[in-house]
Design a protein around this motif. Structure first.
Motif, PDB file in Angstrom:
ATOM      1  N   LYS A 180     -13.363   4.903 -29.566  1.00 45.31           N
ATOM      2  CA  LYS A 180     -12.062   4.661 -30.171  1.00 45.31           C
ATOM      3  C   LYS A 180     -10.964   4.703 -29.115  1.00 45.31           C
ATOM      4  N   VAL A 181     -10.016   3.801 -29.243  1.00 50.62           N
ATOM      5  CA  VAL A 181      -8.757   3.843 -28.508  1.00 50.62           C
ATOM      6  C   VAL A 181      -7.657   3.948 -29.550  1.00 50.62           C
ATOM      7  N   VAL A 227      -2.642   4.461 -34.704  1.00 50.82           N
ATOM      8  CA  VAL A 227      -3.535   3.400 -35.148  1.00 50.82           C
ATOM      9  C   VAL A 227      -4.664   3.309 -34.132  1.00 50.82           C
ATOM     10  N   GLY A 228      -5.906   3.347 -34.604  1.00 47.53           N
ATOM     11  CA  GLY A 228      -7.063   3.333 -33.719  1.00 47.53           C
ATOM     12  C   GLY A 228      -7.847   2.040 -33.827  1.00 47.53           C
ATOM     13  N   ARG A 229      -8.516   1.689 -32.758  1.00 42.55           N
ATOM     14  CA  ARG A 229      -9.346   0.485 -32.700  1.00 42.55           C
ATOM     15  C   ARG A 229     -10.559   0.756 -31.815  1.00 42.55           C
ATOM     16  N   LEU A 230     -11.494  -0.179 -31.799  1.00 36.79           N
ATOM     17  CA  LEU A 230     -12.630  -0.095 -30.891  1.00 36.79           C
ATOM     18  C   LEU A 230     -12.172  -0.349 -29.456  1.00 36.79           C
ATOM     19  N   PRO A 231     -12.768   0.320 -28.482  1.00 38.60           N
ATOM     20  CA  PRO A 231     -12.355   0.093 -27.084  1.00 38.60           C
ATOM     21  C   PRO A 231     -12.499  -1.359 -26.650  1.00 38.60           C
ATOM     22  N   GLU A 232     -13.528  -2.054 -27.153  1.00 42.20           N
ATOM     23  CA  GLU A 232     -13.766  -3.431 -26.721  1.00 42.20           C
ATOM     24  C   GLU A 232     -13.002  -4.458 -27.548  1.00 42.20           C
ATOM     25  N   MET A 273      -4.013   6.062 -25.840  1.00 42.07           N
ATOM     26  CA  MET A 273      -4.980   7.049 -25.366  1.00 42.07           C
ATOM     27  C   MET A 273      -6.349   6.388 -25.381  1.00 42.07           C
ATOM     28  N   ALA A 274      -6.913   6.212 -24.192  1.00 45.70           N
ATOM     29  CA  ALA A 274      -8.203   5.543 -24.060  1.00 45.70           C
ATOM     30  C   ALA A 274      -9.160   6.431 -23.267  1.00 45.70           C
ATOM     31  N   GLY A 275     -10.391   5.961 -23.124  1.00 46.01           N
ATOM     32  CA  GLY A 275     -11.380   6.704 -22.351  1.00 46.01           C
ATOM     33  C   GLY A 275     -11.819   7.993 -22.986  1.00 46.01           C
ATOM     34  N   LEU A 276     -11.753   8.080 -24.322  1.00 47.30           N
ATOM     35  CA  LEU A 276     -12.066   9.323 -25.016  1.00 47.30           C
ATOM     36  C   LEU A 276     -13.577   9.545 -25.075  1.00 47.30           C
ATOM     37  N   ARG A 277     -13.976  10.782 -24.796  1.00 45.80           N
ATOM     38  CA  ARG A 277     -15.391  11.130 -24.799  1.00 45.80           C
ATOM     39  C   ARG A 277     -15.579  12.507 -25.437  1.00 45.80           C
ATOM     40  N   ASN A 278     -16.718  12.679 -26.085  1.00 46.84           N
ATOM     41  CA  ASN A 278     -17.147  14.000 -26.547  1.00 46.84           C
ATOM     42  C   ASN A 278     -18.003  14.610 -25.450  1.00 46.84           C
ATOM     43  N   VAL A 279     -17.582  15.775 -24.963  1.00 50.70           N
ATOM     44  CA  VAL A 279     -18.276  16.392 -23.831  1.00 50.70           C
ATOM     45  C   VAL A 279     -18.583  17.845 -24.172  1.00 50.70           C
TER      46      VAL A 279
END
Length: 449
Positions: A180-181, A227-232, A273-279
């Motif tokens: 998500k972005v 508002v969120g969207r797919l990264p691609e 806000m991009a590049g979000l990861r669960n770590v």
């Protein structure tokens, strides 16, 4: 050896940990690379920190956070309410007393925690860059900054997901893209305009096909929308444009009372806000005794679910309770870290499962593929179940406990069976909320059509 505990980071994780440790009887100090926030609560609430880019985005404070605050830091809880934060319950039949969110900006929460530290005389050093630990015989004996070594028996690393200490002294066990972005903007209600309603505690969530949006109520008439969207999904990339963003928001009926002329005024730019990861990390086997990773230094989850602050405060409580009265602080800290790692795992796994489900659905919707098979495999949507309260109050209450972080999962065989029995009824019932815009409507709004 010094008996002082050094806390790295002055975000919610670091400030709450320092406050709880100090009140547990440990001599504590905080080291933070960013300058101090303003002293005035209104200015502090709107303050963003260079070292915490997430401070420019919405935060929510769920039932678990509120319960921990009321039980362990009641003065901070009371201070927040005195300075404009609100308590907003989930509107669900049978909802328990802990199914209540605190509507506030992150900056106000950090201000209230800092104010409590000042009252308690806990020192904070700002503008300090932490470089490494000072270690002797495998045990922490201090903290190295650019200008000095600060003696410490324990170092609590609340330096966030980019902590240099965590990179050296933890091991990553899971690293999964959120899928998500999102783009967000803050607003202020005009003076005298009453706060419009929200659907789920302090937030209104709208799930679209291939995108999603949410409005967050904060303190003192402030609110935000993302508002969120797919990264691609480059077709929705123009959401970062201010005028395009506002045209898209106008498509959401639930947002109109907040954004109508004379009500809400923008007070920030649209921020991506991009590049979000669960770590998920664990303490390295060779980490020195006395090093304690906490908060985002140990576990990062998709901010869509708003769990970060609750996870951080709960970790601070676990640590402070383990260290209170302990004679061997490093040993007690290690045991608390292992307990925390075990406690975090189901929360982490649940977010990854939810992200996977949402990403699968959005990608199918963007590709215009049939959705029936995808929908059948998805875990229950808690907001759909909250809306279904008139038909199954107990199921709505289970959803409320899950949203509030009082239960770790909503995806159990029993709940799935109950949801399956409920679906036919929901298909014929009147919708509980206005439908979201279609993807084609969003694309037209982005293009200015």
């Amino acid at each position: 050896m010094s008996d002082r505990t050094a806390v790295v980071g002055a975000g919610i994780a670091g400030l709450s940990t320092a406050l709880l440790l100090s009140r547990a009887g440990l001599r504590t100090e905080v080291h933070e690379r960013d300058p101090a926030a303003p002293d005035h609560p209104a200015e502090a609430a709107a303050h963003t920190r260079p070292g915490a880019p997430q401070s420019r985005h919405p935060h929510i404070f769920l039932g678990l956070f509120r319960r921990q605050l009321r039980e362990h830091l009641p003065d901070v809880h009371d201070d927040l309410l005195r300075h404009g934060a609100e308590e907003v319950p989930l509107q669900s039949p049978g909802a328990g007393p802990d199914q209540v969110m605190i509507a506030a900006r992150r900056g106000l929460v950090e201000w209230a925690l800092s104010r409590a530290l000042d009252r308690d005389g806990v020192p904070r050093r700002h503008g300090v860059t932490v470089r490494d630990l000072d270690v002797a015989d495998g045990t922490v004996c201090g903290l190295r900054t650019d200008d000095a070594v600060h003696p410490a028996r324990l170092v609590v690393d609340a330096g966030g997901s980019r902590s240099q200490l965590a990179r050296r002294y933890t091991a990553t066990v899971a690293d999964v893209e959120c899928g998500k972005v999102y783009n967000s903007r803050f607003y202020q209600l005009a003076e005298g305009v009453p706060r419009p309603p929200t659907r789920y505690g302090s937030v209104t969530v709208v799930d679209g096909l291939g995108f999603g949006a949410a409005l967050f109520s904060h303190d003192n008439g402030s609110f935000s929308v993302d508002v969120g969207r797919l990264p691609e999904d480059g077709d929705l990339g123009d959401l970062r444009d201010t005028r395009a963003f506002e045209r898209v928001l106008a498509l959401f009926p639930d947002f109109r009372p907040w954004l109508r002329p004379g009500a809400g005024t923008p007070v920030s730019e649209v921020v991506p806000m991009a590049g979000l990861r669960n770590v998920l990390r664990v303490l390295s086997p060779d980490a020195p005794r006395g090093y304690v990773p906490l908060g985002d230094a140990l576990c990062v989850t998709d901010p869509t679910f708003g769990r970060g602050a609750s996870l951080a405060l709960a970790q601070a409580v676990i640590l402070s309770q383990a260290l209170a009265g302990a004679e061997d602080l490093p040993r007690a800290a290690l045991r608390a870290t292992r307990d925390t790692e075990a406690w975090l795992r189901p929360w982490f796994d649940d977010v990854v499962a939810q992200d996977t489900a949402r990403t699968t659905l959005w990608r199918a919707a963007v590709a215009d593929e049939p959705l029936e098979a995808v929908l059948a495999q998805l875990p229950p949507n808690p907001f759909t179940l909250l809306d279904a309260a008139p038909h199954d109050p107990e199921l709505a209450d289970a959803a409320g406990r899950y949203v509030s972080m009082l239960d770790t999962t909503l995806d159990t065989p029993d709940l799935r069976q109950r949801v399956a029995r409920l679906v036919p009824l929901l298909m014929t019932a009147a919708p509980a909320a206005a439908p979201p815009p279609s993807r084609s409507e969003v694309l037209k709004a982005l293009a200015g059509d």
